[in-house]
Write a protein that holds these residues in place. Sequence first.
Motif, PDB file in Angstrom:
ATOM      1  N   ASP A 141      59.680  59.526 -18.834  1.00 36.62           N
ATOM      2  CA  ASP A 141      59.881  58.953 -17.503  1.00 36.62           C
ATOM      3  C   ASP A 141      61.028  59.685 -16.812  1.00 36.62           C
ATOM      4  OD1 ASP A 141      62.213  57.951 -18.580  1.00 36.62           O
ATOM      5  OD2 ASP A 141      61.473  55.907 -18.827  1.00 36.62           O
ATOM      6  N   SER A 142      61.381  59.224 -15.615  1.00 37.96           N
ATOM      7  CA  SER A 142      62.360  59.996 -14.837  1.00 37.96           C
ATOM      8  C   SER A 142      63.750  59.918 -15.472  1.00 37.96           C
ATOM      9  CB  SER A 142      62.401  59.504 -13.398  1.00 37.96           C
ATOM     10  OG  SER A 142      62.757  58.142 -13.375  1.00 37.96           O
ATOM     11  N   ALA A 143      64.054  58.800 -16.121  1.00 38.16           N
ATOM     12  CA  ALA A 143      65.365  58.699 -16.779  1.00 38.16           C
ATOM     13  C   ALA A 143      65.456  59.712 -17.927  1.00 38.16           C
ATOM     14  CB  ALA A 143      65.576  57.275 -17.300  1.00 38.16           C
ATOM     15  N   ASP A 144      64.360  59.877 -18.671  1.00 35.57           N
ATOM     16  CA  ASP A 144      64.345  60.898 -19.737  1.00 35.57           C
ATOM     17  C   ASP A 144      64.584  62.286 -19.146  1.00 35.57           C
ATOM     18  OD1 ASP A 144      63.599  58.989 -21.632  1.00 35.57           O
ATOM     19  OD2 ASP A 144      61.447  59.376 -21.363  1.00 35.57           O
ATOM     20  N   ALA A 145      63.993  62.529 -17.975  1.00 39.53           N
ATOM     21  CA  ALA A 145      64.122  63.857 -17.354  1.00 39.53           C
ATOM     22  C   ALA A 145      65.578  64.107 -16.972  1.00 39.53           C
ATOM     23  CB  ALA A 145      63.219  63.961 -16.134  1.00 39.53           C
ATOM     24  N   ASP A 146      66.180  63.144 -16.279  1.00 44.26           N
ATOM     25  CA  ASP A 146      67.605  63.286 -15.909  1.00 44.26           C
ATOM     26  C   ASP A 146      68.456  63.514 -17.153  1.00 44.26           C
ATOM     27  OD1 ASP A 146      67.749  63.089 -13.135  1.00 44.26           O
ATOM     28  OD2 ASP A 146      67.600  60.899 -13.189  1.00 44.26           O
ATOM     29  N   ALA A 147      68.205  62.702 -18.176  1.00 41.19           N
ATOM     30  CA  ALA A 147      69.043  62.758 -19.381  1.00 41.19           C
ATOM     31  C   ALA A 147      68.879  64.108 -20.082  1.00 41.19           C
ATOM     32  CB  ALA A 147      68.665  61.627 -20.330  1.00 41.19           C
ATOM     33  N   ALA A 148      67.641  64.613 -20.151  1.00 42.34           N
ATOM     34  CA  ALA A 148      67.401  65.880 -20.853  1.00 42.34           C
ATOM     35  C   ALA A 148      68.120  67.020 -20.139  1.00 42.34           C
ATOM     36  CB  ALA A 148      65.896  66.162 -20.925  1.00 42.34           C
ATOM     37  N   VAL A 149      68.032  67.037 -18.811  1.00 41.93           N
ATOM     38  CA  VAL A 149      68.682  68.122 -18.059  1.00 41.93           C
ATOM     39  C   VAL A 149      70.195  68.049 -18.259  1.00 41.93           C
ATOM     40  CG1 VAL A 149      69.114  69.046 -15.736  1.00 41.93           C
ATOM     41  CG2 VAL A 149      66.803  68.328 -16.402  1.00 41.93           C
ATOM     42  N   LYS A 150      70.741  66.827 -18.245  1.00 34.53           N
ATOM     43  CA  LYS A 150      72.196  66.700 -18.427  1.00 34.53           C
ATOM     44  C   LYS A 150      72.617  67.125 -19.837  1.00 34.53           C
ATOM     45  CE  LYS A 150      72.950  63.659 -14.610  1.00 34.53           C
ATOM     46  NZ  LYS A 150      72.456  62.377 -14.121  1.00 34.53           N
ATOM     47  N   LEU A 151      71.805  66.779 -20.816  1.00 34.24           N
ATOM     48  CA  LEU A 151      72.117  67.232 -22.189  1.00 34.24           C
ATOM     49  C   LEU A 151      72.187  68.761 -22.244  1.00 34.24           C
ATOM     50  CD1 LEU A 151      69.889  65.255 -24.783  1.00 34.24           C
ATOM     51  CD2 LEU A 151      72.397  65.338 -24.654  1.00 34.24           C
ATOM     52  N   ALA A 152      71.232  69.397 -21.590  1.00 35.14           N
ATOM     53  CA  ALA A 152      71.205  70.870 -21.604  1.00 35.14           C
ATOM     54  C   ALA A 152      72.445  71.427 -20.904  1.00 35.14           C
ATOM     55  CB  ALA A 152      69.936  71.373 -20.924  1.00 35.14           C
ATOM     56  N   GLN A 153      72.799  70.814 -19.778  1.00 42.63           N
ATOM     57  CA  GLN A 153      73.984  71.302 -19.054  1.00 42.63           C
ATOM     58  C   GLN A 153      75.243  71.096 -19.893  1.00 42.63           C
ATOM     59  OE1 GLN A 153      73.084  69.078 -15.510  1.00 42.63           O
ATOM     60  NE2 GLN A 153      72.404  70.917 -14.409  1.00 42.63           N
ATOM     61  N   ASP A 154      75.324  69.951 -20.570  1.00 44.20           N
ATOM     62  CA  ASP A 154      76.487  69.701 -21.430  1.00 44.20           C
ATOM     63  C   ASP A 154      76.552  70.728 -22.564  1.00 44.20           C
ATOM     64  OD1 ASP A 154      77.198  67.625 -19.880  1.00 44.20           O
ATOM     65  OD2 ASP A 154      76.442  66.048 -21.224  1.00 44.20           O
TER      66      ASP A 154
END
Length: 384
Positions: A141-154
């Motif tokens: 879902d969209s929350a997973d998408a936001d979270a995955a991108v932030k994990l990658a940026q971190d």
Amino acid sequence: MLTTPPLSLYVHLPWCVRKCPYCDFNSHEARGPLPFAPYVDALLADLDFDLPLAWGRTVRSVFFGGGTPSLFPPEAIDRFLQGASARLRFAPGCEITLETNPGTAEHGRFELYRAAGVNRLSFGIQSFDDGCLQRLGRIHDSADADAAVKLAQDAGFDNLNLDLMYALPQQTLAMAERDIERAFALQPAHISHYQLTLEPNTVFAARPPAGIPDDDGSWDMQEHCQALLADRGYAQYEVSAYARPGQQCQHNLNYWKYGDYLGIGAGAHGKLTLGGEQAVLRRWKHKHPARYLASAGSEAALGGDERIAPGRRPFEFMLNALRLVDGFSLLDFEARTGLGRSAIAVPLATAAARGWLMLEDQQVRPSELGRRFTNDVVALFLPD
Ligand SMILES: C[S@@+](CC[C@H](N)C(=O)[O-])C[C@H]1O[C@@H](n2cnc3c(N)ncnc32)[C@H](O)[C@@H]1O
Ligand code: SF4
């Protein structure tokens, strides 16, 4: 005279958690544990088999596509990259992209992909609207998408692409624009914005979902989203690709400029210029993972080898180059097809007279009209 263009390496990883109903890529639902280690062995054997086509050449970009490459553990990606760089010279700063499904993001994995040498991630976001994601059969879902991108940026990834699709079932213009805004909030370097197409032999083609926008509606979405993207500094450089300055995808640019690429993995396609025999070779591998696994590294893994007749090269070249907003230079046309510019004088003049292409100095650019009717423009270059 054909001269050797830049070389890329495409690696196909053919499994997904679940098959999306719109997808016609060579992707297979994972049933049970996947054979990661044997598949990496097969990829390296496959690369060994293709190496004579690329002796002494330097790889400018690597792209792990799928399927869902992010299903592969970082150790597998690492072992492959180590093996590949022992066989081929990688250019300094070589762009190495891994396609990632947000539904497969796991804490701690992105650091390890980076340590393995991956320096660009391409996320299959598709939409940030949970209803749209469900109708597309996505596993996230969209929350997973936001979270995955932030994990990658971190984890230190600063070169990210987000794939979005538009003209989705029950999507309005406002929803398509909201998706773009949500993408901006994540500050990616690159956004790919694809119109949903109903591909033959997919579930959506057999049973089209209700509420797919018509041509005018889709065109409206494309125009509005393109304007939004331009406004935020994402310049369109190809039909579906937008990037911040200097952050275009080097791998895809090489395809669109009719560059060379080795294609390894199940169903992968390669294209190589063979200077000695002045030929352009296309080579592809068997699509089915089990058959590929059993035969990689031998003749039996080949789906086919085809030498592209000189008369067909202009069409192939245009199919790619006319996707680019900047088009191509006549010098590149000559170097990559081995033909003189006189070979395309007639169709170029026809396209210019129809307002589809513009010629300035040595550069041929598609006009707005030409970009809207790319298929018609490209068809002018078909051999008789
Ligand atoms: C091979 S997929 C890679 C990403 C990964 N497998 C995933 O879906 O998350 C490449 C991209 O092509 C786009 N795509 C796939 N099927 C499409 C279709 N029928 N119409 C338009 N775009 C499509 C999607 O945006 C997708 O992310
Ligand atoms: S996850 Fe990507 S490759 Fe796999 S089925 Fe869906 S769109 Fe296709």
